[in-house]
Write a protein that holds these residues in place. Structure first.
Motif, PDB file in Angstrom:
ATOM      1  N   LEU A 159       0.820  -1.216   0.000  1.00  0.00           N
ATOM      2  CA  LEU A 159       0.000   0.000   0.000  1.00  0.00           C
ATOM      3  C   LEU A 159       0.855   1.268   0.000  1.00  0.00           C
ATOM      4  N   GLY A 160       2.153   1.111   0.229  1.00  0.00           N
ATOM      5  CA  GLY A 160       3.043   2.259   0.258  1.00  0.00           C
ATOM      6  C   GLY A 160       3.106   2.959   1.600  1.00  0.00           C
ATOM      7  N   GLU A 161       2.535   2.351   2.639  1.00  0.00           N
ATOM      8  CA  GLU A 161       2.553   2.970   3.970  1.00  0.00           C
ATOM      9  C   GLU A 161       3.933   2.866   4.620  1.00  0.00           C
ATOM     10  N   VAL A 162       4.660   1.791   4.330  1.00  0.00           N
ATOM     11  CA  VAL A 162       5.997   1.581   4.889  1.00  0.00           C
ATOM     12  C   VAL A 162       6.893   0.971   3.817  1.00  0.00           C
ATOM     13  N   ASP A 163       8.198   1.009   4.068  1.00  0.00           N
ATOM     14  CA  ASP A 163       9.158   0.353   3.182  1.00  0.00           C
ATOM     15  C   ASP A 163       9.635  -0.978   3.747  1.00  0.00           C
ATOM     16  N   TYR A 164       9.618  -1.074   5.067  1.00  0.00           N
ATOM     17  CA  TYR A 164      10.039  -2.290   5.750  1.00  0.00           C
ATOM     18  C   TYR A 164       8.993  -2.630   6.810  1.00  0.00           C
ATOM     19  N   ALA A 165       8.848  -3.917   7.107  1.00  0.00           N
ATOM     20  CA  ALA A 165       7.909  -4.330   8.143  1.00  0.00           C
ATOM     21  C   ALA A 165       8.534  -5.406   9.017  1.00  0.00           C
ATOM     22  N   LEU A 166       8.437  -5.214  10.328  1.00  0.00           N
ATOM     23  CA  LEU A 166       8.711  -6.273  11.291  1.00  0.00           C
ATOM     24  C   LEU A 166       7.374  -6.952  11.542  1.00  0.00           C
ATOM     25  N   ALA A 167       7.232  -8.172  11.064  1.00  0.00           N
ATOM     26  CA  ALA A 167       5.924  -8.820  11.062  1.00  0.00           C
ATOM     27  C   ALA A 167       6.037 -10.272  11.499  1.00  0.00           C
ATOM     28  N   GLY A 168       5.012 -10.755  12.163  1.00  0.00           N
ATOM     29  CA  GLY A 168       4.996 -12.151  12.610  1.00  0.00           C
ATOM     30  C   GLY A 168       3.997 -12.343  13.718  1.00  0.00           C
ATOM     31  N   GLY A 169       4.360 -13.129  14.728  1.00  0.00           N
ATOM     32  CA  GLY A 169       3.423 -13.409  15.815  1.00  0.00           C
ATOM     33  C   GLY A 169       4.137 -13.720  17.109  1.00  0.00           C
ATOM     34  N   ILE A 170       3.450 -13.462  18.229  1.00  0.00           N
ATOM     35  CA  ILE A 170       4.026 -13.709  19.551  1.00  0.00           C
ATOM     36  C   ILE A 170       2.947 -14.265  20.477  1.00  0.00           C
ATOM     37  N   SER A 171       3.390 -14.905  21.575  1.00  0.00           N
ATOM     38  CA  SER A 171       2.442 -15.438  22.551  1.00  0.00           C
ATOM     39  C   SER A 171       3.091 -15.565  23.916  1.00  0.00           C
ATOM     40  N   GLU A 172       2.304 -15.246  24.956  1.00  0.00           N
ATOM     41  CA  GLU A 172       2.700 -15.455  26.341  1.00  0.00           C
ATOM     42  C   GLU A 172       1.697 -16.380  27.045  1.00  0.00           C
ATOM     43  N   SER A 173       0.940 -17.159  26.265  1.00  0.00           N
ATOM     44  CA  SER A 173      -0.235 -17.874  26.760  1.00  0.00           C
ATOM     45  C   SER A 173      -0.030 -18.741  27.997  1.00  0.00           C
ATOM     46  N   PRO A 174       1.080 -19.481  28.158  1.00  0.00           N
ATOM     47  CA  PRO A 174       1.191 -20.351  29.332  1.00  0.00           C
ATOM     48  C   PRO A 174       1.273 -19.592  30.658  1.00  0.00           C
ATOM     49  N   ARG A 175       1.388 -18.279  30.603  1.00  0.00           N
ATOM     50  CA  ARG A 175       1.503 -17.506  31.840  1.00  0.00           C
ATOM     51  C   ARG A 175       0.131 -17.251  32.479  1.00  0.00           C
ATOM     52  N   THR A 176      -0.951 -17.688  31.837  1.00  0.00           N
ATOM     53  CA  THR A 176      -2.285 -17.524  32.394  1.00  0.00           C
ATOM     54  C   THR A 176      -2.887 -18.884  32.726  1.00  0.00           C
ATOM     55  N   PHE A 177      -3.387 -19.028  33.968  1.00  0.00           N
ATOM     56  CA  PHE A 177      -3.999 -20.308  34.337  1.00  0.00           C
ATOM     57  C   PHE A 177      -5.321 -20.507  33.616  1.00  0.00           C
ATOM     58  N   GLY A 178      -5.964 -19.403  33.201  1.00  0.00           N
ATOM     59  CA  GLY A 178      -7.278 -19.507  32.587  1.00  0.00           C
ATOM     60  C   GLY A 178      -7.294 -20.321  31.311  1.00  0.00           C
ATOM     61  N   ILE A 179      -6.226 -20.215  30.522  1.00  0.00           N
ATOM     62  CA  ILE A 179      -6.225 -20.959  29.263  1.00  0.00           C
ATOM     63  C   ILE A 179      -6.104 -22.458  29.507  1.00  0.00           C
ATOM     64  N   PHE A 180      -5.351 -22.838  30.550  1.00  0.00           N
ATOM     65  CA  PHE A 180      -5.265 -24.255  30.904  1.00  0.00           C
ATOM     66  C   PHE A 180      -6.627 -24.764  31.373  1.00  0.00           C
ATOM     67  N   ALA A 181      -7.258 -24.001  32.256  1.00  0.00           N
ATOM     68  CA  ALA A 181      -8.555 -24.413  32.789  1.00  0.00           C
ATOM     69  C   ALA A 181      -9.605 -24.505  31.689  1.00  0.00           C
ATOM     70  N   ALA A 182      -9.552 -23.564  30.734  1.00  0.00           N
ATOM     71  CA  ALA A 182     -10.548 -23.547  29.663  1.00  0.00           C
ATOM     72  C   ALA A 182     -10.402 -24.747  28.732  1.00  0.00           C
ATOM     73  N   PHE A 183      -9.180 -25.015  28.285  1.00  0.00           N
ATOM     74  CA  PHE A 183      -8.980 -26.179  27.417  1.00  0.00           C
ATOM     75  C   PHE A 183      -9.274 -27.475  28.178  1.00  0.00           C
TER      76      PHE A 183
END
Length: 417
Positions: free
Chosen positions: A182-206
């Motif tokens: 789109l011409g908004e940037v010339d370079y992009a730092l792109a991808g994904g991150i997660s800190e999920s195991p730091r919450t007990f709720g996700i363990f309890a939910a699954f």
């Protein structure tokens, strides 16, 4: 070979990552080829013990200890991966117009960890909210991990996070590419991150959904496609890529990991949790169409398969529909068997782990498959042992998430020869 102008082609020129079994692409690739799992039992307050994937990286390489305490785990992961990515790409920020550098990171959810931590802390003081941290608000805003990167590195260009459940890692990559086009940037730092195991709720939910993996040996708990699989191993991690136009990369003589040739994202629009094989197949086909490719031209399909019965079966149904048995040079693998499900980082890490196949022509395996579920049988499914093949020229990376969000990316070798 693409007929597009180099100005309209997007390439990957840097990779920074932390995974439960390795830091950096070289060590991560070695772990995937030697069968090294990153899963161990973890004790979580209120919940107890469960297999999980935790990363072990030096956050102080890019942050002061005070900033680590005041920020978030997701932010530390993002900062570490972004710093390693810039270093890998040979980019010196002081030599860039950083208003033209964007940060676009996918994540599954954000803020749960910080809120749980604050509630736990005030429970020690009879829930007196005057003990609530003044850092809570900046920690929990949805753009926090990407914003923490811009604050740490002084990047005044655009930033945001992409909330896309377990398709977020792929979609972060796509958004980075789109912002460049789109011409908004010339370079992009792109991808994904997660800190999920730091919450007990996700363990309890699954666990309440009977979808949390259990095994007497935690390294064998994540077992997609195995007849006796019993759920998801929750993990953290991150992978950040530097994206730029091909002509920019050629001008600065950058190393090129691959070209982002095609993508698609769509919605199941049928259920909040249960996947839809028809919509997944549609997403794969449209990604192939955007890349101008036929199914038989894909060398490696990295599956999303999480280790749940319904999820693995539905995806394999979708893949058989697209690839059938007429793609003799297409191989299928899975990375979660090594690292568990890294949620918002999953797709990004899984793509990263397969990129070196463009050089070594080896398909890393799916491990922990003792007895293949017949419903998950695919032609050329690589199990337990790496497989050397003739030539790897294209990788298709699947990612599917709750609320029926799907995202598929295709990366091709550059030059494709």
């Amino acid at each position: 070979m693409s007929t597009q102008s180099p100005h309209d082609r997007i390439v990957i020129t840097g990779v920074g990552l932390t995974a439960p079994n390795a830091n950096g692409l070289t060590d991560f690739r070695e772990a995937l080829l030697t069968g090294r799992s990153g899963i161990a039992n973890m004790d979580m307050r209120y919940f107890g013990s469960a297999p999980a994937g935790l990363c072990d990286f030096d956050a102080t390489k890019y942050q002061k200890r005070r900033d680590i305490r005041n920020g978030t785990r997701a932010g530390s992961i993002a900062i570490y991966c972004a710093g390693e990515c810039l270093q890998d790409a040979g980019i010196a920020l002081e030599q860039l117009d950083t208003t033209r550098l964007g940060v676009f990171l996918g994540l599954t959810e954000h803020g749960n960890v910080e809120t749980e931590n604050e509630i736990y802390e005030i429970s020690k003081y009879e829930y007196d909210t005057s003990y609530w941290s003044h850092h809570h608000n900046p920690r929990t805003v949805a753009n926090s991990p990407a914003g923490e990167v811009t604050v740490r590195f002084g990047i005044p260009g655009p930033h945001y996070t992409v909330g896309a459940a377990c398709a977020a890692g792929n979609l972060g990559l796509v958004h980075g590419a789109q912002q460049i086009l789109l011409g908004e940037v010339d370079y992009a730092l792109a991808g994904g991150i997660s800190e999920s195991p730091r919450t007990f709720g996700i363990f309890a939910a699954f666990n309440s959904q009977n979808a949390l993996a259990r095994h007497e040996d935690p390294t064998k708990a994540s077992r997609p496609f195995d007849k006796n699989r019993n759920g998801i191993v929750i993990s953290e991690g991150g992978a950040v890529f530097l994206l730029e136009r091909l002509d920019h990369a050629l001008d600065r003589k950058a190393k090129i990991y691959g070209e982002l040739a095609g993508w698609c994202y769509n919605s199941d629009a049928t259920d909040a949790v249960l996947p839809n094989a028809e919509r997944q197949a549609q997403c794969v086909r449209k990604a192939l169409e955007k890349a101008g490719m036929k199914p038989r031209e894909i060398s490696i399909v990295n599956t999303h398969a999480t280790g749940t019965k319904a999820g693995d079966e539905k995806e394999c149904t979708a893949l058989r529909e697209v690839f059938g048995d007429t793609c003799p040079d297409t191989y299928f693998n899975n990375t979660k068997s090594f690292i568990g499900h890294c949620m918002g980082a999953a797709a990004a890490l899984e793509l990263a782990g397969n990129l070196p196949a463009f050089q070594d022509n080896i398909v890393h395996p799916t491990i922990n498959v003792d007895e293949l579920d017949e419903a998950c049988a695919l032609p050329n499914l690589v199990l337990n042992t790496p497989r050397k093949i003739g030539k790897v020229t294209a990788i298709l990376n699947n990612s599917f998430g709750m609320m029926g969000i799907n995202c598929v990316t295709i990366v091709t070798k550059y030059p494709n020869a």
